[in-house]
Design a protein around this motif. Structure first.
Motif, PDB file in Angstrom:
ATOM      1  N   LEU A  38       6.138  -0.339  -0.212  1.00 61.52           N
ATOM      2  CA  LEU A  38       5.369  -0.282  -1.459  1.00 61.52           C
ATOM      3  C   LEU A  38       5.479  -1.532  -2.319  1.00 61.52           C
ATOM      4  CD1 LEU A  38       6.555   3.338  -2.296  1.00 61.52           C
ATOM      5  CD2 LEU A  38       4.295   2.736  -1.424  1.00 61.52           C
ATOM      6  N   ASN A 132      -2.989  14.841   1.265  1.00 59.05           N
ATOM      7  CA  ASN A 132      -2.432  13.549   0.873  1.00 59.05           C
ATOM      8  C   ASN A 132      -1.697  12.852   2.017  1.00 59.05           C
ATOM      9  OD1 ASN A 132      -2.062  11.642  -1.376  1.00 59.05           O
ATOM     10  ND2 ASN A 132       0.103  12.020  -0.935  1.00 59.05           N
ATOM     11  N   LEU A 142      -1.970   0.062   8.111  1.00 57.34           N
ATOM     12  CA  LEU A 142      -2.517  -1.256   7.754  1.00 57.34           C
ATOM     13  C   LEU A 142      -1.417  -2.228   7.342  1.00 57.34           C
ATOM     14  CD1 LEU A 142      -5.749  -0.205   5.860  1.00 57.34           C
ATOM     15  CD2 LEU A 142      -5.514  -0.979   8.216  1.00 57.34           C
ATOM     16  N   MET A 146      -1.068  -6.347   7.492  1.00 58.89           N
ATOM     17  CA  MET A 146      -0.675  -7.075   6.287  1.00 58.89           C
ATOM     18  C   MET A 146       0.562  -7.935   6.505  1.00 58.89           C
ATOM     19  SD  MET A 146      -0.096  -4.970   2.779  1.00 58.89           S
ATOM     20  CE  MET A 146      -0.897  -3.528   3.438  1.00 58.89           C
ATOM     21  N   TYR A 160      -9.224  -5.975  10.618  1.00 56.49           N
ATOM     22  CA  TYR A 160      -9.580  -5.176   9.431  1.00 56.49           C
ATOM     23  C   TYR A 160     -11.047  -4.723   9.512  1.00 56.49           C
ATOM     24  CZ  TYR A 160      -5.538  -5.985   6.232  1.00 56.49           C
ATOM     25  OH  TYR A 160      -4.321  -5.986   5.602  1.00 56.49           O
TER      26      TYR A 160
ATOM     27  N   TYR B 138     -13.486   6.129   0.628  1.00 56.97           N
ATOM     28  CA  TYR B 138     -12.408   5.142   0.784  1.00 56.97           C
ATOM     29  C   TYR B 138     -12.884   3.949   1.614  1.00 56.97           C
ATOM     30  CZ  TYR B 138      -8.993   8.753  -0.618  1.00 56.97           C
ATOM     31  OH  TYR B 138      -8.288   9.707  -1.291  1.00 56.97           O
ATOM     32  N   TYR B 160      -8.632  -7.609   1.837  1.00 53.62           N
ATOM     33  CA  TYR B 160      -8.254  -6.444   2.656  1.00 53.62           C
ATOM     34  C   TYR B 160      -6.780  -6.090   2.424  1.00 53.62           C
ATOM     35  CZ  TYR B 160     -12.313  -5.954   5.896  1.00 53.62           C
ATOM     36  OH  TYR B 160     -13.529  -5.696   6.480  1.00 53.62           O
ATOM     37  N   ASP B 161      -5.934  -7.110   2.369  1.00 55.54           N
ATOM     38  CA  ASP B 161      -4.511  -6.860   2.135  1.00 55.54           C
ATOM     39  C   ASP B 161      -4.304  -6.143   0.796  1.00 55.54           C
ATOM     40  OD1 ASP B 161      -3.736  -8.072   4.490  1.00 55.54           O
ATOM     41  OD2 ASP B 161      -3.052  -9.938   3.573  1.00 55.54           O
ATOM     42  N   PHE B 163      -6.476  -4.314  -0.838  1.00 55.28           N
ATOM     43  CA  PHE B 163      -6.968  -2.948  -0.656  1.00 55.28           C
ATOM     44  C   PHE B 163      -5.901  -2.078   0.019  1.00 55.28           C
ATOM     45  CE2 PHE B 163      -8.575  -0.074   2.646  1.00 55.28           C
ATOM     46  CZ  PHE B 163      -9.313   0.835   1.912  1.00 55.28           C
ATOM     47  N   SER B 164      -5.378  -2.566   1.141  1.00 58.03           N
ATOM     48  CA  SER B 164      -4.476  -1.756   1.964  1.00 58.03           C
ATOM     49  C   SER B 164      -3.194  -1.417   1.210  1.00 58.03           C
ATOM     50  CB  SER B 164      -4.126  -2.517   3.246  1.00 58.03           C
ATOM     51  OG  SER B 164      -5.305  -2.876   3.930  1.00 58.03           O
ATOM     52  N   GLN B 165      -2.593  -2.434   0.588  1.00 53.20           N
ATOM     53  CA  GLN B 165      -1.327  -2.189  -0.104  1.00 53.20           C
ATOM     54  C   GLN B 165      -1.510  -1.176  -1.232  1.00 53.20           C
ATOM     55  OE1 GLN B 165       1.995  -3.648   0.562  1.00 53.20           O
ATOM     56  NE2 GLN B 165       2.204  -1.698  -0.488  1.00 53.20           N
ATOM     57  N   MET B 167      -3.858   1.098  -1.576  1.00 57.06           N
ATOM     58  CA  MET B 167      -4.166   2.438  -1.079  1.00 57.06           C
ATOM     59  C   MET B 167      -2.903   3.159  -0.612  1.00 57.06           C
ATOM     60  SD  MET B 167      -7.261   2.880  -1.753  1.00 57.06           S
ATOM     61  CE  MET B 167      -7.455   4.520  -1.066  1.00 57.06           C
ATOM     62  N   ILE B 168      -2.008   2.406   0.012  1.00 58.32           N
ATOM     63  CA  ILE B 168      -0.714   2.996   0.395  1.00 58.32           C
ATOM     64  C   ILE B 168       0.002   3.485  -0.858  1.00 58.32           C
ATOM     65  CG2 ILE B 168       1.604   2.447   1.272  1.00 58.32           C
ATOM     66  CD1 ILE B 168       0.234   0.499   3.264  1.00 58.32           C
ATOM     67  N   ASN B 169       0.003   2.639  -1.885  1.00 57.33           N
ATOM     68  CA  ASN B 169       0.734   2.992  -3.098  1.00 57.33           C
ATOM     69  C   ASN B 169       0.106   4.177  -3.829  1.00 57.33           C
ATOM     70  OD1 ASN B 169       1.981   0.701  -2.154  1.00 57.33           O
ATOM     71  ND2 ASN B 169       2.250  -0.229  -4.162  1.00 57.33           N
ATOM     72  N   SER B 171      -1.382   6.623  -2.394  1.00 60.79           N
ATOM     73  CA  SER B 171      -1.041   7.851  -1.666  1.00 60.79           C
ATOM     74  C   SER B 171       0.412   8.260  -1.909  1.00 60.79           C
ATOM     75  CB  SER B 171      -1.350   7.715  -0.174  1.00 60.79           C
ATOM     76  OG  SER B 171      -0.476   6.797   0.434  1.00 60.79           O
ATOM     77  N   PHE B 172       1.286   7.289  -2.124  1.00 60.72           N
ATOM     78  CA  PHE B 172       2.664   7.632  -2.490  1.00 60.72           C
ATOM     79  C   PHE B 172       2.733   8.205  -3.904  1.00 60.72           C
ATOM     80  CE2 PHE B 172       6.194   6.720   0.357  1.00 60.72           C
ATOM     81  CZ  PHE B 172       5.501   6.252   1.451  1.00 60.72           C
ATOM     82  N   TYR B 200       2.150   3.869  -9.297  1.00 56.95           N
ATOM     83  CA  TYR B 200       1.513   4.044  -7.993  1.00 56.95           C
ATOM     84  C   TYR B 200       0.194   4.811  -8.122  1.00 56.95           C
ATOM     85  CZ  TYR B 200       5.948   2.539  -5.873  1.00 56.95           C
ATOM     86  OH  TYR B 200       7.061   1.821  -5.501  1.00 56.95           O
ATOM     87  N   ARG B 207      -4.477  -2.272 -10.286  1.00 56.00           N
ATOM     88  CA  ARG B 207      -3.951  -3.459  -9.602  1.00 56.00           C
ATOM     89  C   ARG B 207      -4.953  -3.986  -8.578  1.00 56.00           C
ATOM     90  NH1 ARG B 207       1.657  -4.619  -9.311  1.00 56.00           N
ATOM     91  NH2 ARG B 207       1.221  -5.560  -7.304  1.00 56.00           N
TER      92      ARG B 207
END
Lengths: 355, 355
Positions: A38, A132, A142, A146, A160, B138, B160-161, B163-165, B167-169, B171-172, B200, B207
């Motif tokens: 994260l 979720n 992803l 990254m 990507y 999404y 893309y990076d 976006f990906s980071q 989206m992970i955050n 979901s957490f 998050y 962000r």
């Protein structure tokens, strides 16, 4: 057909794939893996809650098994095109984890009770945690793209792009499937539209696996598209075989017997039957599909109509022809090697399997 | 504070943003837009079913409104860093559509009945269509990154990076929120962990908007992270203000009054109250939160406890300080210009708003 070889190959690969998944989605989060996943927290992370909300449901589901054939397809395509297994092994996590994510979402959307012989994930963890977890599984892989600092950024961008396009297509495939399950636009549904839906819903993740494998092997766009087409056909054929097994398999495959009929699914079997059978049979079959009944006798009645019009043989030979035709196309482009030999066996295995 | 200026700015931008979204997610699919979105079909596309399963639910939801502040933040950051509005306008679709996707999923996960004064999307279209529409949202915006042929591939990769980071955050953040709503890990929950969850859950999309804006303006990684931090703080402050409004707003804001209490939400208000109040009040407050009751009298009782310990004033001043501090950091890095001036007003507006 020496399918045993391919079954052995899948069994050999499986623990290696699962180990890779574990590297990127730990079974238990701690301070270090939270920070890696994260980024630096501004306040304070909660590894225990992260484990409970993310790792536990994901791993409960992944541990149920599955054939892991998308990663195998990806490895074989990359190897056939000249890459090493080690070049591709991190990236196999992408299609496999995403595939499992779509199953979790699918089960909520279809109100399914069971998956792979166990209660559907939302039945154990609740709809909230399951939705979720499924979302998290779309994006966690992803991280692999990254964090890769070795590859050319343009190559990562191509990966990507492949991810994005196929995720869009998966969501459209699912949308069509849902609309048709619900009995919408019955009049427009025909064989070609059904196959296109399968190409999106099931073919797209196979395409993603193939594209990633080919991009890793530095294939050009034209060759990437060629192996993607092959993978799509394998995926669609796999889906057709899945539909057949759903009404013919004697043993329980995790999903309930005849569940497709219960869900009202307009499969290739159903569409073929409707074009061949008389009006009375058609009316009755549609009636049963729209009932969404669990009554085994009524489900069997629908299956009997489908069988009477040789729809199983039709679908089976359709799937076979599809794989053979698509194989012939890639056969010309791929150099002769061990991976290519396995790839051919592999495609046949997915169509001929009875499990 | 001339917040009217910013409200006018948001109102001016809104139709332009919606027009952009429509370019990438048409209100109605036809053969051409299906092909553009999904690629050449091997069999046959179904634009009517695509419209019914994808466009209709998405647009029903988008048409309900929303402030569209993430796109505005993105435009202002890009402009403040030297980009033109036209450079950034396609990309504003990304955080806005994704934000709406998370709201749709949120409502299913929380079993919410209402959103923006209308029934939650799954109440109208069914859980299946709603989950899938949310998933489609999404990924559909990524088509914008995919189709851009002008930008350097490395720049697209950076987007893309981002976006990906994020989206992970997201979901957490959602995972932690769910676990805590359900009363899990109560013992570990404190102010810092709550704020991290907000960073998050709500901060990540802010962000993302900021990062994309800064990347488009060719900012270096350090400056991208600086504006991302500012946006995160604005997002968290926005969330705190949302929590305050949920128990103080006299008019209906689309969400039900006191719904956070009903959902058992451990907001900053609740956490602060629990650290300040006596044991009896604490026991009663937790009891009400765990009840998940709709009884207005009981909800009011919880709100009275929260008010008694000045938690509203505490949260309000916490949010204000957060925005001021984070503004001071970007203030130093951003050149003086009209966009920067608006950005400052904008940050204050989001915290001071009473709508």
């Amino acid at each position: 057909m020496k399918t045993e070889t391919i079954e052995a190959y899948l069994l050999e690969l499986k623990p290696l794939i699962d180990k890779k998944i574990e590297e990127w989605i730990p079974r238990q989060y701690d301070a270090a893996s939270m920070k890696f996943t994260l980024g630096e927290p501004r306040y304070e992370n909660s590894p225990a809650s992260g484990t409970k909300g993310v790792s536990e449901p994901i791993w409960e589901f992944l541990d149920r098994g599955g054939k892991r054939w998308r990663p195998a397809l990806m490895v074989l395509i990359a190897e056939a095109l000249g890459a090493k297994r080690s070049d591709v092994m991190d990236f196999v996590v992408v299609p496999e984890v995403i595939h499992n994510a779509t199953l979790i979402a699918d089960d909520i959307e279809d109100s399914s009770d069971m998956r792979r012989g166990k209660p559907a994930l939302h039945k154990i963890f609740g709809v909230d945690v399951a939705i979720n977890a499924s979302n998290a599984m779309y994006f966690l892989p992803l991280k692999i793209l990254m964090e890769n600092k070795e590859m050319d950024p343009e190559k990562i961008k191509r990966m990507y792009d492949a991810f994005s396009q196929e995720m869009i297509n998966v969501s459209f495939g699912q949308a069509l499937d849902i609309i048709w399950h619900k009995g919408g636009f019955k009049e427009e549904l025909n064989e070609n539209k059904y196959l296109q839906m399968c190409a999106y819903k099931t073919g797209a993740l196979a395409r993603m696996a193939a594209k990633l494998g080919a991009i890793i092997a530095d294939a050009n766009d034209r060759d990437v598209e060629k192996v993607a087409e092959f993978a799509e056909c394998v995926g669609v054929a796999f889906q057709i075989q899945d539909d057949i097994l759903n009404i013919t398999a004697s043993e329980n495959l995790g999903k309930e017997f005849g569940e497709d009929i219960k869900e009202g699914k307009r499969s290739l079997l159903v569409i073929h039957t409707l074009t061949k059978c008389d009006k009375n049979a058609a009316t009755r079959l549609v009636e049963i599909l729209d009932m969404h009944t669990s009554d085994k006798k009524i489900l069997q009645e629908a299956i009997d109509i489908i069988k009477k019009y040789n729809s199983i043989e039709y679908a089976k030979s359709y799937a076979r022809k599809m794989v053979v035709d698509s194989w012939n196309k890639v056969d010309k482009m791929l150099p002769e090697n061990e991976a290519k030999r396995k790839l051919r066996l592999f495609a046949n295995f997915l169509v001929e399997r009875d499990i």
